[in-house]
Design an enzyme around this catalytic site. Structure first.
Site, PDB file in Angstrom:
ATOM      1  N   HIS A 196     -18.765  40.601   2.623  1.00 46.83           N
ATOM      2  CA  HIS A 196     -18.368  41.698   1.736  1.00 46.83           C
ATOM      3  C   HIS A 196     -18.279  42.943   2.610  1.00 46.83           C
ATOM      4  O   HIS A 196     -19.060  43.093   3.562  1.00 46.83           O
ATOM      5  CB  HIS A 196     -19.437  42.032   0.685  1.00 46.83           C
ATOM      6  CG  HIS A 196     -19.774  40.955  -0.287  1.00 46.83           C
ATOM      7  ND1 HIS A 196     -20.694  39.978  -0.016  1.00 46.83           N
ATOM      8  CD2 HIS A 196     -19.359  40.750  -1.565  1.00 46.83           C
ATOM      9  CE1 HIS A 196     -20.815  39.199  -1.086  1.00 46.83           C
ATOM     10  NE2 HIS A 196     -20.024  39.638  -2.036  1.00 46.83           N
TER      11      HIS A 196
ATOM     12  N   ASP B 235     -21.605  44.444   3.337  1.00 45.77           N
ATOM     13  CA  ASP B 235     -22.517  43.678   4.215  1.00 45.77           C
ATOM     14  C   ASP B 235     -22.312  44.132   5.650  1.00 45.77           C
ATOM     15  O   ASP B 235     -23.253  44.214   6.441  1.00 45.77           O
ATOM     16  CB  ASP B 235     -22.185  42.171   4.231  1.00 45.77           C
ATOM     17  CG  ASP B 235     -22.163  41.542   2.873  1.00 45.77           C
ATOM     18  OD1 ASP B 235     -22.859  42.032   1.985  1.00 45.77           O
ATOM     19  OD2 ASP B 235     -21.430  40.532   2.720  1.00 45.77           O
TER      20      ASP B 235
ATOM     21  N   GLU C 270     -13.496  33.615  -8.107  1.00 43.21           N
ATOM     22  CA  GLU C 270     -14.700  32.773  -8.123  1.00 43.21           C
ATOM     23  C   GLU C 270     -15.328  32.833  -9.519  1.00 43.21           C
ATOM     24  O   GLU C 270     -15.917  33.854  -9.893  1.00 43.21           O
ATOM     25  CB  GLU C 270     -15.670  33.294  -7.066  1.00 43.21           C
ATOM     26  CG  GLU C 270     -16.930  32.468  -6.966  1.00 43.21           C
ATOM     27  CD  GLU C 270     -17.867  32.991  -5.885  1.00 43.21           C
ATOM     28  OE1 GLU C 270     -17.396  33.449  -4.816  1.00 43.21           O
ATOM     29  OE2 GLU C 270     -19.085  32.953  -6.121  1.00 43.21           O
TER      30      GLU C 270
ATOM     31  N   GLU D 107     -18.081  27.717  -6.949  1.00 39.43           N
ATOM     32  CA  GLU D 107     -19.456  27.713  -6.431  1.00 39.43           C
ATOM     33  C   GLU D 107     -20.286  26.736  -7.259  1.00 39.43           C
ATOM     34  O   GLU D 107     -20.290  26.783  -8.499  1.00 39.43           O
ATOM     35  CB  GLU D 107     -20.080  29.111  -6.497  1.00 39.43           C
ATOM     36  CG  GLU D 107     -21.531  29.052  -5.992  1.00 39.43           C
ATOM     37  CD  GLU D 107     -22.212  30.391  -5.869  1.00 39.43           C
ATOM     38  OE1 GLU D 107     -21.591  31.338  -5.365  1.00 39.43           O
ATOM     39  OE2 GLU D 107     -23.391  30.465  -6.262  1.00 39.43           O
TER      40      GLU D 107
ATOM     41  N   HIS E 182     -22.685  28.210  -9.839  1.00 38.56           N
ATOM     42  CA  HIS E 182     -21.999  28.853 -10.962  1.00 38.56           C
ATOM     43  C   HIS E 182     -21.509  27.795 -11.950  1.00 38.56           C
ATOM     44  O   HIS E 182     -21.468  28.039 -13.158  1.00 38.56           O
ATOM     45  CB  HIS E 182     -20.824  29.699 -10.478  1.00 38.56           C
ATOM     46  CG  HIS E 182     -21.252  30.839  -9.590  1.00 38.56           C
ATOM     47  ND1 HIS E 182     -20.363  31.726  -9.051  1.00 38.56           N
ATOM     48  CD2 HIS E 182     -22.474  31.225  -9.156  1.00 38.56           C
ATOM     49  CE1 HIS E 182     -21.015  32.612  -8.319  1.00 38.56           C
ATOM     50  NE2 HIS E 182     -22.297  32.323  -8.362  1.00 38.56           N
TER      51      HIS E 182
ATOM     52  N   ASP F 147     -17.885  27.497  -2.560  1.00 35.43           N
ATOM     53  CA  ASP F 147     -19.150  28.095  -2.137  1.00 35.43           C
ATOM     54  C   ASP F 147     -20.217  27.027  -2.336  1.00 35.43           C
ATOM     55  O   ASP F 147     -20.563  26.651  -3.465  1.00 35.43           O
ATOM     56  CB  ASP F 147     -19.472  29.357  -2.966  1.00 35.43           C
ATOM     57  CG  ASP F 147     -18.876  30.605  -2.324  1.00 35.43           C
ATOM     58  OD1 ASP F 147     -18.089  30.469  -1.369  1.00 35.43           O
ATOM     59  OD2 ASP F 147     -19.219  31.724  -2.767  1.00 35.43           O
TER      60      ASP F 147
ATOM     61  N   ASP G  56     -29.258  31.872 -11.043  1.00 37.91           N
ATOM     62  CA  ASP G  56     -28.468  31.579  -9.858  1.00 37.91           C
ATOM     63  C   ASP G  56     -29.392  31.546  -8.649  1.00 37.91           C
ATOM     64  O   ASP G  56     -29.617  32.568  -8.018  1.00 37.91           O
ATOM     65  CB  ASP G  56     -27.433  32.715  -9.751  1.00 37.91           C
ATOM     66  CG  ASP G  56     -26.310  32.418  -8.813  1.00 37.91           C
ATOM     67  OD1 ASP G  56     -26.136  31.250  -8.444  1.00 37.91           O
ATOM     68  OD2 ASP G  56     -25.598  33.368  -8.450  1.00 37.91           O
TER      69      ASP G  56
ATOM     70  N   ASP H 121     -29.041  29.839  -5.821  1.00 42.67           N
ATOM     71  CA  ASP H 121     -28.332  29.794  -4.530  1.00 42.67           C
ATOM     72  C   ASP H 121     -29.112  29.044  -3.453  1.00 42.67           C
ATOM     73  O   ASP H 121     -29.273  29.537  -2.325  1.00 42.67           O
ATOM     74  CB  ASP H 121     -28.030  31.223  -4.035  1.00 42.67           C
ATOM     75  CG  ASP H 121     -26.894  31.889  -4.790  1.00 42.67           C
ATOM     76  OD1 ASP H 121     -26.096  31.185  -5.418  1.00 42.67           O
ATOM     77  OD2 ASP H 121     -26.816  33.137  -4.740  1.00 42.67           O
TER      78      ASP H 121
ATOM     79  N   ASP I 151     -22.807  29.839   0.561  1.00 43.83           N
ATOM     80  CA  ASP I 151     -23.307  30.998  -0.191  1.00 43.83           C
ATOM     81  C   ASP I 151     -24.693  30.589  -0.699  1.00 43.83           C
ATOM     82  O   ASP I 151     -24.883  30.299  -1.872  1.00 43.83           O
ATOM     83  CB  ASP I 151     -22.351  31.329  -1.337  1.00 43.83           C
ATOM     84  CG  ASP I 151     -22.709  32.659  -1.991  1.00 43.83           C
ATOM     85  OD1 ASP I 151     -23.766  33.222  -1.631  1.00 43.83           O
ATOM     86  OD2 ASP I 151     -21.955  33.124  -2.854  1.00 43.83           O
TER      87      ASP I 151
HETATM   88  C1  XLS Z   1     -22.655  35.897  -6.621  1.00 48.79           C
HETATM   89  C2  XLS Z   1     -21.467  35.429  -5.918  1.00 48.79           C
HETATM   90  C3  XLS Z   1     -21.004  36.305  -4.752  1.00 48.79           C
HETATM   91  C4  XLS Z   1     -19.587  35.972  -4.348  1.00 48.79           C
HETATM   92  C5  XLS Z   1     -18.951  36.996  -3.465  1.00 48.79           C
HETATM   93  O1  XLS Z   1     -23.230  35.204  -7.459  1.00 48.79           O
HETATM   94  O2  XLS Z   1     -21.687  34.118  -5.500  1.00 48.79           O
HETATM   95  O3  XLS Z   1     -21.872  36.193  -3.685  1.00 48.79           O
HETATM   96  O4  XLS Z   1     -19.485  34.733  -3.709  1.00 48.79           O
HETATM   97  O5  XLS Z   1     -18.957  38.260  -4.024  1.00 48.79           O
HETATM   98 CA    CA Z   2     -20.401  32.772  -4.304  1.00 47.30          CA
HETATM   99 CA    CA Z   3     -24.385  32.327  -6.677  1.00 47.68          CA
END
Ligand code: XLS
Ligand code: CA
Ligand code: CA
Length: 448
Positions: free
Chosen positions: A109, A112, A240, A276, A279, A304, A315, A317, A347
């Site tokens: 991003h 980042d 996404e 993702e 998600h 992702d 979430d 991750d 991700d």
């Molecule tokens: C957040 C998202 C984010 C996207 C990019 O839940 O996964 O990280 O991948 O903005």
């Molecule tokens: Ca993501």
């Molecule tokens: Ca996520």
């Protein structure tokens, strides 16, 4: 801005070697057991199939903080008080990590990479500086950019949304960020540009004109597409999906919702979908379901790669370690003809309790090995098992005669009624779910 660009002389991960493939019998936590970059599977190398990317935000920016406590990891690249100097250090740490791990791609991003400045122009200047440095690092290491994006959800100005904000002034700031992030993505040769609608949704329907917000989002994405193409971006725009978190409801709920939105707004020729895993599960679907829906719509762009936790509803991750999931994912990807511009972006974040720098490596190694095994098993299933033929046979009644006429639109409802009367009760045909599930396991067990 600090006087002189960082030249990257410091080692941020001392004692960590370049990660090598040692094979399934190895006990070395800092070696690949399945990912053998140059190994050819179904006509391409593993590296070409999987197109792994490391994400900048979880791996180099986040430090383990959560709503109940501060970060648990003190990264050596975050100590300088000048935010631009700290961003330069972070860039060096990131490229050291990428090269030691041996991934071909990375993702970022805007925020980042470089901090937010006091004005739009200062933010652009700082981003441009870091993009120049990243370009040099890409050149010297051979790293490539899978995708760039703009963080238009963290700053308080975006609390009511970015392109869907009820205040036009906020929409202009989102546009400024997306424009600069597109410039950065093009400068770094990015293959994709991602939109994740973090706050594009609502918390309360009473104060929201959802119809107007969705129209604004469609218009905004069209403007971004036109700008991107005008500066020479020839890659893929990606949306996404995620149904919620941070908002109560986010407009990009899932793959099928996004496919409908893209078609409604004339965006389906330039945009595809970035699925993702976590998600998908938040939307009440499986990872494989989302991939299949995107692929069937001709819109599967990129992935992702992570996983959620089945015991909770947020979430998390986590790094992907579930082989069953990656086999299913790679079955869809391979059947779809493989990635074109897309790839597998981790991700994913190490747990708050994982505080050694080495944990960042072992987490990625595990994810890469799980997807590499998934690729091997999926390729074996597609090449050698009766799965595809069995599925095809289930639909054989549509391949000829009246079934084919039905598919070709040659029959009406009354014709179907007459056929039902004439042909009588259909013969029962087993779906054989247990048999196909066992078949998948047989191939997981036998694949070398
Ligand atoms: C957040 C998202 C984010 C996207 C990019 O839940 O996964 O990280 O991948 O903005
Ligand atoms: Ca993501
Ligand atoms: Ca996520």
């Amino acid at each position: 801005m600090s006087a002189k660009p960082h030249i990257g002389t410091r080692e941020y991960f001392p004692g960590i070697p370049t990660i090598a493939y040692e094979g399934p019998e190895s006990d070395n936590p800092l070696a690949f057991k399945a990912y053998d970059a140059g190994r050819v599977v179904a006509g391409k190398t593993m590296e070409e199939h999987l197109r792994f990317a490391v994400c900048y935000w979880h791996t180099f920016c986040a430090d383990g903080g959560d709503p109940f406590g501060p970060g648990t990891r003190q990264y050596p690249w975050k100590v300088k008080s000048d935010p631009v100097a700290a961003a330069e250090d972070k860039l060096d740490a990131a490229f050291e990590f990428f090269t030691k791990l041996g991934v071909p791609f990375w993702c970022f991003h805007d925020r980042d990479l470089a901090p937010e400045g006091a004005s739009v122009a200062e933010s652009e200047k700082w981003l441009q500086h870091l993009v120049d440095l990243a370009g040099e690092r890409q050149k010297s290491t051979g790293m490539k950019l899978l995708w760039g994006t703009a963080n238009v959800f963290s700053h308080p100005r975006y609390m009511n949304g970015a392109s869907t904000n009820p205040d036009f002034n906020v929409v202009t700031h989102a546009a400024a960020q997306v424009k600069a992030a597109l410039d950065a993505t093009v400068a770094l040769g990015g293959r994709n540009y991602v939109f994740w609608g973090g706050r594009e949704g609502y918390a309360c329907l009473f104060n929201t004109d959802a119809k107007r917000e969705l129209e604004h989002m469609g218009r905004f994405l069209g403007m971004a597409r036109d700008y991107g193409r005008s500066i020479g971006f020839d890659g893929t725009f990606l949306i996404e999906p995620k149904p919620m978190e941070p908002m109560y409801h986010q407009y990009d709920v899932d793959a099928q919702t996004v496919a409908g939105f893209l078609r409604e707004h004339g965006l389906a020729d330039d945009f595809k979908i970035n699925i993702e895993a976590n998600h998908a599960t938040l939307a009440g679907h499986s990872f494989a379901h989302e991939l299949q829906m995107a692929a069937d719509a001709g819109l599967l762009g990129s992935i992702d790669a992570n996983r959620g936790n089945p015991q909770n509803g947020w979430d998390t991750d986590q790094f992907p370690t579930d082989l069953y999931d990656t086999v299913q994912a790679m079955l869809v990807v391979l059947s779809d003809g493989g990635f074109k511009n897309g790839g597998l972006n981790f991700d994913a974040k190490v747990r708050r309790e994982s505080t050694d720098p080495e944990d960042l490596f072992t987490a990625h190694i595990g994810g890469m090995d799980t997807f590499a095994r998934g690729l091997l098993v999926a390729a074996n299933i597609l090449e050698n098992s009766p799965l595809a033929e069995f599925r095809k046979q289930r639909y054989a009644s549509f391949d000829s005669g009246k079934g084919r006429d039905f598919e070709n639109g040659k029959l009406g409802l009354a014709d179907l009624r007459d056929l039902a009367q004439a042909n009588g009760e259909p013969e029962k045909r087993s779906g054989k779910q247990e048999w196909v599930e066992n078949l998948i396991n047989d191939y997981i067990f036998r694949t070398k």
